[in-house]
Design a protein around this motif. Structure first.
Motif, PDB file in Angstrom:
ATOM      1  N   SER A 166       7.490  -0.521  69.903  1.00  0.00           N
ATOM      2  CA  SER A 166       7.223  -1.808  69.281  1.00  0.00           C
ATOM      3  C   SER A 166       8.531  -2.420  68.794  1.00  0.00           C
ATOM      4  N   LYS A 167       8.467  -3.664  68.426  1.00  0.00           N
ATOM      5  CA  LYS A 167       9.632  -4.307  67.818  1.00  0.00           C
ATOM      6  C   LYS A 167       9.821  -3.780  66.393  1.00  0.00           C
ATOM      7  N   ARG A 168      11.054  -3.836  65.938  1.00  0.00           N
ATOM      8  CA  ARG A 168      11.346  -3.377  64.578  1.00  0.00           C
ATOM      9  C   ARG A 168      10.785  -4.366  63.562  1.00  0.00           C
ATOM     10  N   VAL A 169      10.053  -3.821  62.624  1.00  0.00           N
ATOM     11  CA  VAL A 169       9.384  -4.627  61.601  1.00  0.00           C
ATOM     12  C   VAL A 169       9.936  -4.217  60.237  1.00  0.00           C
ATOM     13  N   GLY A 170      10.240  -5.208  59.421  1.00  0.00           N
ATOM     14  CA  GLY A 170      10.733  -4.924  58.078  1.00  0.00           C
ATOM     15  C   GLY A 170       9.612  -4.473  57.159  1.00  0.00           C
ATOM     16  N   ILE A 171       9.890  -3.466  56.346  1.00  0.00           N
ATOM     17  CA  ILE A 171       8.929  -2.982  55.351  1.00  0.00           C
ATOM     18  C   ILE A 171       9.637  -2.861  54.008  1.00  0.00           C
ATOM     19  N   ARG A 172       8.874  -2.956  52.945  1.00  0.00           N
ATOM     20  CA  ARG A 172       9.365  -2.752  51.577  1.00  0.00           C
ATOM     21  C   ARG A 172       8.457  -1.750  50.888  1.00  0.00           C
ATOM     22  N   VAL A 173       9.062  -0.729  50.326  1.00  0.00           N
ATOM     23  CA  VAL A 173       8.337   0.316  49.613  1.00  0.00           C
ATOM     24  C   VAL A 173       8.657   0.159  48.129  1.00  0.00           C
ATOM     25  N   SER A 174       7.642  -0.008  47.314  1.00  0.00           N
ATOM     26  CA  SER A 174       7.809  -0.165  45.861  1.00  0.00           C
ATOM     27  C   SER A 174       7.107   0.990  45.167  1.00  0.00           C
ATOM     28  N   CYS A 175       7.861   1.747  44.395  1.00  0.00           N
ATOM     29  CA  CYS A 175       7.335   2.896  43.646  1.00  0.00           C
ATOM     30  C   CYS A 175       7.483   2.599  42.165  1.00  0.00           C
ATOM     31  N   GLY A 176       6.357   2.387  41.498  1.00  0.00           N
ATOM     32  CA  GLY A 176       6.372   2.050  40.072  1.00  0.00           C
ATOM     33  C   GLY A 176       5.773   3.136  39.205  1.00  0.00           C
ATOM     34  N   GLU A 177       5.538   2.766  37.948  1.00  0.00           N
ATOM     35  CA  GLU A 177       4.978   3.670  36.935  1.00  0.00           C
ATOM     36  C   GLU A 177       5.850   4.908  36.748  1.00  0.00           C
ATOM     37  N   ILE A 178       7.158   4.669  36.712  1.00  0.00           N
ATOM     38  CA  ILE A 178       8.131   5.732  36.408  1.00  0.00           C
ATOM     39  C   ILE A 178       8.699   5.437  35.027  1.00  0.00           C
ATOM     40  N   ARG A 179       8.723   6.435  34.174  1.00  0.00           N
ATOM     41  CA  ARG A 179       9.183   6.251  32.789  1.00  0.00           C
ATOM     42  C   ARG A 179      10.261   7.289  32.483  1.00  0.00           C
ATOM     43  N   GLY A 180      11.402   6.774  32.011  1.00  0.00           N
ATOM     44  CA  GLY A 180      12.521   7.658  31.699  1.00  0.00           C
ATOM     45  C   GLY A 180      13.126   7.344  30.347  1.00  0.00           C
ATOM     46  N   SER A 181      13.884   8.289  29.830  1.00  0.00           N
ATOM     47  CA  SER A 181      14.579   8.139  28.552  1.00  0.00           C
ATOM     48  C   SER A 181      16.074   8.322  28.782  1.00  0.00           C
ATOM     49  N   LEU A 182      16.881   7.824  27.867  1.00  0.00           N
ATOM     50  CA  LEU A 182      18.321   7.884  28.023  1.00  0.00           C
ATOM     51  C   LEU A 182      18.830   9.308  27.826  1.00  0.00           C
ATOM     52  N   PRO A 183      19.828   9.732  28.613  1.00  0.00           N
ATOM     53  CA  PRO A 183      20.414  11.063  28.401  1.00  0.00           C
ATOM     54  C   PRO A 183      21.267  11.080  27.132  1.00  0.00           C
ATOM     55  N   LYS A 184      21.289  12.214  26.492  1.00  0.00           N
ATOM     56  CA  LYS A 184      22.073  12.384  25.262  1.00  0.00           C
ATOM     57  C   LYS A 184      23.276  13.266  25.567  1.00  0.00           C
ATOM     58  N   GLY A 185      24.448  12.678  25.382  1.00  0.00           N
ATOM     59  CA  GLY A 185      25.662  13.415  25.674  1.00  0.00           C
ATOM     60  C   GLY A 185      25.820  13.648  27.170  1.00  0.00           C
ATOM     61  N   LYS A 186      26.123  14.914  27.525  1.00  0.00           N
ATOM     62  CA  LYS A 186      26.282  15.280  28.928  1.00  0.00           C
ATOM     63  C   LYS A 186      25.003  15.847  29.528  1.00  0.00           C
ATOM     64  N   ALA A 187      23.948  15.857  28.763  1.00  0.00           N
ATOM     65  CA  ALA A 187      22.676  16.390  29.271  1.00  0.00           C
ATOM     66  C   ALA A 187      22.051  15.407  30.248  1.00  0.00           C
ATOM     67  N   VAL A 188      21.272  15.956  31.146  1.00  0.00           N
ATOM     68  CA  VAL A 188      20.573  15.145  32.155  1.00  0.00           C
ATOM     69  C   VAL A 188      19.155  14.897  31.680  1.00  0.00           C
ATOM     70  N   SER A 189      18.731  13.628  31.757  1.00  0.00           N
ATOM     71  CA  SER A 189      17.382  13.265  31.350  1.00  0.00           C
ATOM     72  C   SER A 189      16.472  13.243  32.567  1.00  0.00           C
ATOM     73  N   MET A 190      15.294  13.831  32.435  1.00  0.00           N
ATOM     74  CA  MET A 190      14.329  13.905  33.525  1.00  0.00           C
ATOM     75  C   MET A 190      13.260  12.825  33.307  1.00  0.00           C
ATOM     76  N   ALA A 191      13.099  11.942  34.277  1.00  0.00           N
ATOM     77  CA  ALA A 191      12.089  10.889  34.178  1.00  0.00           C
ATOM     78  C   ALA A 191      10.733  11.424  34.602  1.00  0.00           C
ATOM     79  N   SER A 192       9.696  10.789  34.100  1.00  0.00           N
ATOM     80  CA  SER A 192       8.326  11.179  34.424  1.00  0.00           C
ATOM     81  C   SER A 192       7.861  10.418  35.667  1.00  0.00           C
ATOM     82  N   THR A 193       7.529  11.182  36.730  1.00  0.00           N
ATOM     83  CA  THR A 193       7.072  10.587  37.997  1.00  0.00           C
ATOM     84  C   THR A 193       5.673  11.066  38.389  1.00  0.00           C
ATOM     85  N   ASP A 194       4.935  11.658  37.432  1.00  0.00           N
ATOM     86  CA  ASP A 194       3.604  12.189  37.763  1.00  0.00           C
ATOM     87  C   ASP A 194       2.633  11.084  38.152  1.00  0.00           C
TER      88      ASP A 194
END
Length: 277
Positions: A232-260
């Motif tokens: 087929s011909k190439r068709v443009g698509i857009r994937v949007s993934c929402g409802e992700i909630r994250g907090s700022l990292p403190k210092g050099k620690a890595v913050s894990m966002a919630s993707t459940d």
């Protein structure tokens, strides 16, 4: 009686010329003699005096308008037949193979860096960010192969859509009933990006919330569908993934966002001239 007095009439009448006919005035035909020959009619009038002959002559020499109408009619008819056949083939393929769109899932999102600094005059703000995510895509079809161009990822705030970072996934193919995962995808703003005054204020207010920062991941690409030797011909698509909630990292620690609760939506991107739908 004298002999000279006897007078006898002559046997021949006197030769007298007839008087000339009076002149006929212009436009008057009351005293004119009838013409012994019938008036000659034009040949064209004799040829087309019969309506049947006129109609036959008209069909023998078609006009330009009739030729144009015939061409338009056959062109429209051929176009409608082509569209009908293509529609029937598409419906048949859909009924037989039942194609389904690909699915995308954000398995994890880590926030390594998120620095927001204001300018000395407080007229603008500068942002430096670094995200790391894991993306999984699945092809649920058993007869189709998806060939993707490079995916362009963007991390934005939700719902204000403030741009936070950008990344890229190279081109790849997703085979029949295949599961493809990408780990360690970096999405970042390589240098401190200047934000508008309104975006800076909105981002600062979002960071003060206890629930964290609402994020969205947007991916744009083009995909080609293959089924055997058919493409087929190439068709443009857009994937949007929402409802992700994250907090700022403190210092050099890595913050894990919630993707459940994250959900990804796949939309077609059809471009017509300068408009994209």
């Amino acid at each position: 009686m004298a002999p000279n007095d006897n007078h006898f009439p002559s046997s021949k009448p006197p030769s007298t010329a007839p008087p000339p006919p009076p002149p006929i005035p212009n436009g008057s035909s009351t005293n004119s003699k009838p013409n012994p020959l019938p008036p000659r009619q034009p040949i064209r009038q004799q040829l087309y005096s019969d309506p049947r002959q006129q109609q036959q002559r008209r069909w023998q020499r078609p006009s330009n308008r009739r030729i144009c109408c015939c061409c338009c009619f056959w062109s429209i008819l051929i176009l409608l037949i082509t569209v009908l056949v293509a529609s029937l083939l598409a419906i048949g393929l859909y009924v037989v193979y039942q194609p389904r769109p690909p699915s995308f899932t954000v398995a994890s999102l880590r926030i390594h860096r998120f620095n927001l600094t204001a300018s000395p005059d407080s007229s603008a703000a500068h942002l430096s960010s670094l995200f790391n995510l894991t993306l999984i895509t699945k092809n649920p079809n058993s007869q189709f192969v998806f060939d993707y161009e490079p995916l362009v990822l963007s991390v934005v705030t939700d719902p204000d859509a403030i741009f936070l970072g950008k990344g890229t996934i190279p081109a790849f193919s997703s085979g029949e009933r295949n599961l493809t995962s990408f780990r360690g995808v970096a999405v970042a703003s390589t240098e401190a990006r200047e934000l508008d005054f309104g975006d800076g204020l909105g981002l600062k207010s979002d960071l003060k919330r206890r629930s964290g920062l609402d994020l969205k991941i947007v991916m744009d690409t083009k995909v080609e569908i293959r089924m055997g030797k058919l493409k087929s011909k190439r068709v443009g698509i857009r994937v949007s993934c929402g409802e992700i909630r994250g907090s700022l990292p403190k210092g050099k620690a890595v913050s894990m966002a919630s993707t459940d609760k994250s959900k990804c939506k796949v939309d077609l991107r059809i471009k017509i001239w300068n408009w994209t739908f």
